[in-house]
Write a protein that holds these residues in place. Structure first.
Motif, PDB file in Angstrom:
ATOM      1  N   GLU A 139      38.180  37.833  58.000  1.00 48.38           N
ATOM      2  CA  GLU A 139      39.418  37.304  58.576  1.00 48.38           C
ATOM      3  C   GLU A 139      40.232  38.398  59.258  1.00 48.38           C
ATOM      4  O   GLU A 139      40.719  38.220  60.385  1.00 48.38           O
ATOM      5  N   VAL A 140      40.383  39.526  58.587  1.00 50.96           N
ATOM      6  CA  VAL A 140      41.228  40.597  59.128  1.00 50.96           C
ATOM      7  C   VAL A 140      40.595  41.224  60.370  1.00 50.96           C
ATOM      8  O   VAL A 140      41.299  41.537  61.336  1.00 50.96           O
ATOM      9  N   ALA A 141      39.280  41.398  60.376  1.00 47.82           N
ATOM     10  CA  ALA A 141      38.625  41.944  61.569  1.00 47.82           C
ATOM     11  C   ALA A 141      38.858  41.046  62.777  1.00 47.82           C
ATOM     12  O   ALA A 141      39.170  41.524  63.879  1.00 47.82           O
ATOM     13  N   LEU A 185      48.671  36.111  58.191  1.00 46.41           N
ATOM     14  CA  LEU A 185      48.007  35.063  58.964  1.00 46.41           C
ATOM     15  C   LEU A 185      46.583  34.831  58.457  1.00 46.41           C
ATOM     16  O   LEU A 185      46.105  33.694  58.411  1.00 46.41           O
ATOM     17  N   SER A 186      45.916  35.903  58.046  1.00 43.09           N
ATOM     18  CA  SER A 186      44.569  35.758  57.483  1.00 43.09           C
ATOM     19  C   SER A 186      44.616  34.999  56.166  1.00 43.09           C
ATOM     20  O   SER A 186      43.751  34.156  55.878  1.00 43.09           O
ATOM     21  N   GLN A 187      45.628  35.288  55.356  1.00 48.68           N
ATOM     22  CA  GLN A 187      45.799  34.542  54.108  1.00 48.68           C
ATOM     23  C   GLN A 187      46.047  33.070  54.392  1.00 48.68           C
ATOM     24  O   GLN A 187      45.502  32.186  53.718  1.00 48.68           O
ATOM     25  N   LYS A 188      46.876  32.771  55.398  1.00 46.90           N
ATOM     26  CA  LYS A 188      47.155  31.375  55.746  1.00 46.90           C
ATOM     27  C   LYS A 188      45.877  30.668  56.173  1.00 46.90           C
ATOM     28  O   LYS A 188      45.644  29.502  55.810  1.00 46.90           O
ATOM     29  N   VAL A 215      36.419  32.388  60.183  1.00 44.98           N
ATOM     30  CA  VAL A 215      36.713  32.874  61.533  1.00 44.98           C
ATOM     31  C   VAL A 215      37.600  31.881  62.274  1.00 44.98           C
ATOM     32  O   VAL A 215      38.652  32.242  62.819  1.00 44.98           O
ATOM     33  N   VAL A 216      37.185  30.645  62.305  1.00 43.52           N
ATOM     34  CA  VAL A 216      37.937  29.621  63.028  1.00 43.52           C
ATOM     35  C   VAL A 216      39.331  29.464  62.432  1.00 43.52           C
ATOM     36  O   VAL A 216      40.309  29.209  63.158  1.00 43.52           O
ATOM     37  N   GLY A 217      39.447  29.643  61.124  1.00 47.81           N
ATOM     38  CA  GLY A 217      40.752  29.546  60.477  1.00 47.81           C
ATOM     39  C   GLY A 217      41.752  30.547  61.016  1.00 47.81           C
ATOM     40  O   GLY A 217      42.960  30.270  61.068  1.00 47.81           O
ATOM     41  N   VAL A 218      41.278  31.717  61.432  1.00 49.10           N
ATOM     42  CA  VAL A 218      42.184  32.719  62.005  1.00 49.10           C
ATOM     43  C   VAL A 218      42.717  32.235  63.351  1.00 49.10           C
ATOM     44  O   VAL A 218      43.916  32.350  63.648  1.00 49.10           O
ATOM     45  N   PHE A 219      41.851  31.675  64.193  1.00 47.45           N
ATOM     46  CA  PHE A 219      42.309  31.096  65.460  1.00 47.45           C
ATOM     47  C   PHE A 219      43.346  30.001  65.169  1.00 47.45           C
ATOM     48  O   PHE A 219      44.390  29.932  65.827  1.00 47.45           O
ATOM     49  N   TRP A 220      43.035  29.146  64.215  1.00 46.54           N
ATOM     50  CA  TRP A 220      43.928  28.047  63.848  1.00 46.54           C
ATOM     51  C   TRP A 220      45.290  28.567  63.380  1.00 46.54           C
ATOM     52  O   TRP A 220      46.339  28.063  63.814  1.00 46.54           O
ATOM     53  N   ALA A 221      45.285  29.593  62.503  1.00 48.15           N
ATOM     54  CA  ALA A 221      46.539  30.128  61.974  1.00 48.15           C
ATOM     55  C   ALA A 221      47.382  30.756  63.078  1.00 48.15           C
ATOM     56  O   ALA A 221      48.618  30.610  63.094  1.00 48.15           O
ATOM     57  N   LEU A 222      46.745  31.450  64.001  1.00 53.51           N
ATOM     58  CA  LEU A 222      47.491  32.051  65.117  1.00 53.51           C
ATOM     59  C   LEU A 222      48.115  30.975  65.995  1.00 53.51           C
ATOM     60  O   LEU A 222      49.269  31.087  66.418  1.00 53.51           O
ATOM     61  N   GLU A 238      42.887  31.276  55.118  1.00 58.76           N
ATOM     62  CA  GLU A 238      42.066  30.998  53.934  1.00 58.76           C
ATOM     63  C   GLU A 238      42.704  29.920  53.056  1.00 58.76           C
ATOM     64  O   GLU A 238      42.012  29.069  52.509  1.00 58.76           O
ATOM     65  N   ASN A 239      44.034  29.959  52.920  1.00 58.75           N
ATOM     66  CA  ASN A 239      44.725  28.964  52.092  1.00 58.75           C
ATOM     67  C   ASN A 239      44.665  27.576  52.714  1.00 58.75           C
ATOM     68  O   ASN A 239      44.252  26.607  52.067  1.00 58.75           O
ATOM     69  N   ASP A 240      45.089  27.495  53.969  1.00 51.56           N
ATOM     70  CA  ASP A 240      45.369  26.193  54.566  1.00 51.56           C
ATOM     71  C   ASP A 240      44.247  25.630  55.429  1.00 51.56           C
ATOM     72  O   ASP A 240      44.215  24.422  55.663  1.00 51.56           O
ATOM     73  N   PHE A 241      43.351  26.483  55.895  1.00 51.00           N
ATOM     74  CA  PHE A 241      42.240  25.977  56.697  1.00 51.00           C
ATOM     75  C   PHE A 241      40.954  25.927  55.878  1.00 51.00           C
ATOM     76  O   PHE A 241      40.279  24.893  55.818  1.00 51.00           O
ATOM     77  N   VAL A 242      40.648  27.039  55.203  1.00 52.05           N
ATOM     78  CA  VAL A 242      39.432  27.053  54.366  1.00 52.05           C
ATOM     79  C   VAL A 242      39.652  26.248  53.090  1.00 52.05           C
ATOM     80  O   VAL A 242      38.754  25.578  52.595  1.00 52.05           O
ATOM     81  N   GLY A 243      40.885  26.326  52.544  1.00 51.72           N
ATOM     82  CA  GLY A 243      41.188  25.579  51.334  1.00 51.72           C
ATOM     83  C   GLY A 243      41.052  26.383  50.057  1.00 51.72           C
ATOM     84  O   GLY A 243      40.974  25.814  48.968  1.00 51.72           O
TER      85      GLY A 243
END
Length: 378
Positions: free
Chosen positions: A130-132, A153-156, A92-99, A158-163
């Motif tokens: 992530e998408v929701a 952005l959801s993929q980013k 969830v937080v990764g989506v905020f971060w990616a945006l 997961e890739n870059d924040f979640v790892g």
């Protein structure tokens, strides 16, 4: 709606809206997405719902209805520093971060999450989450992003924040799928096309076999497969394995794991295209052989299957399925079987019998039809 009721109880007011995103099952095209290849997933009827309200600070407050404590109660997580997020909250937080990384003026929010995607089943519950959240923030902050933008952005996140170095397929399937259709995607151009998939009209059903086994992908096995592919592409002088046109010549220059990974990816791309050709020709009943071939390749060349998946696939075919294969990242999770409606019970019984002979608990069976993609619920 449970998420809305829980939001009201937790925060003392109504959310600004609720958004739903589905999980996915992949009909064919496994481990091809991060090789710029082709995939053919469809959304499943289960997903994640997020009830969301904006805040006037940068705090993210999260409550999951699936994360109750030992006392049966749920306690909101209050996250003020993104990097301190742990576990499922990182998606969830990764989506905020990616945006924010993309320059969007997104502040904090209160969120209640409710999901019914079986976790660990390989049906992309993380992508649905992530998408929701991405769709909710896009609407609430009037960002004007397309569904494909939200998937990327959801993929980013997961890739870059979640790892987790996943490809684009899971998030795209959740965001872009249409009811009654599979989603063909060229993962290089990001072009998509809805492919009609009316199995019921042919007397067929996709049966998901949830093995209940979960081998954590983050243990490095998934990332190792991706590195094998990138290394092989570099040795072959191509941008990605999708560009290999002479498979025999490519294999003659490689050995070991790289050779096996290339063989899977190239032939899997061919299988995706062949399966779409059969669907266009109305030969839905003939796609089973391609599912079988895909599983053998994932088992022997990509080496991402496991005994529970292999037994499920073998027993399904022995019980009368027209074809079966593991689906998802592998190392556990689910298999799918293409089954005539009048043979479903026989296939289930054969799988349960095979599991019982090995002392394993029976898997869960989930009949699935192509469902709609992400959407606002109110």
């Amino acid at each position: 709606m449970r998420a809305v009721d829980a939001f009201r109880a937790a925060f003392g007011h109504d959310p600004e809206g609720a958004w739903h995103a589905p999980g996915r099952v992949n009909l064919i095209g496994e481990h091809t997405d991060y090789n710029d290849g082709f995939v053919l997933p469809f959304a499943v009827p289960w997903g994640v719902t997020a009830a969301v309200g904006r805040r006037d600070d940068d705090t993210i407050t999260l409550l999951s209805l699936q994360a109750a404590g030992a006392d049966g109660k749920t306690t909101p997580q209050v996250i003020k520093e993104y990097e301190r997020a742990e576990g499922w909250a990182r998606y969830v937080v990764g989506v905020f971060w990616a945006l924010r990384q993309a320059g969007h003026a997104v502040r904090g929010a209160d969120l209640v999450i409710d999901g019914d995607v079986p976790p660990g089943a390989g049906l992309s519950s993380s992508a649905a989450l992530e998408v929701a959240v991405a769709m909710a923030l896009n609407d609430l902050y009037d960002l004007g992003l397309s569904r494909l933008d939200l998937a990327l952005l959801s993929q980013k996140a997961e890739n870059d924040f979640v790892g987790m170095p996943c490809g684009i397929m899971d998030q795209a399937a959740s965001a872009l799928s249409q009811e009654g259709h599979a989603l063909f995607m060229d993962c290089r151009s990001l072009a998509t096309r809805a492919v009609p998939l009316d199995l019921a009209a042919e007397g067929l059903q996709i049966l998901i076999i949830d093995t209940g086994v979960h081998h954590e992908l983050a243990d490095g096995q998934y990332a190792r497969r991706r590195r094998d592919c990138e290394s092989a592409a570099k040795r072959l002088g191509v941008e990605a394995l999708r560009d290999v046109t002479d498979l025999a010549a490519a294999l003659s220059t490689l050995d070991g794991d790289e050779r096996k990974r290339v063989q899977h990816v190239v032939t899997e791309n061919h299988r995706v295209q062949a399966l779409i050709g059969l669907l266009r020709a109305g030969a839905v009943r003939e796609i089973g052989a391609l599912l079988n071939a895909s599983h053998l390749s994932l088992r022997d060349q990509y080496e991402v299957s496991c005994p529970e998946l292999d037994v499920a696939v073998e027993a399904a075919v022995r019980g009368g399925a027209r074809g079966a294969r593991m689906t998802g990242g592998g190392f556990g999770g689910s298999a799918i079987a293409l089954v005539a409606a009048d043979r479903v019970q026989r296939v289930r019984e054969e799988i349960v019998r095979a599991y019982g002979q090995r002392g394993w608990a029976a898997p869960r069976f989930l009949p699935a039809a192509p469902a709609a993609g992400a959407r606002r619920l109110d």
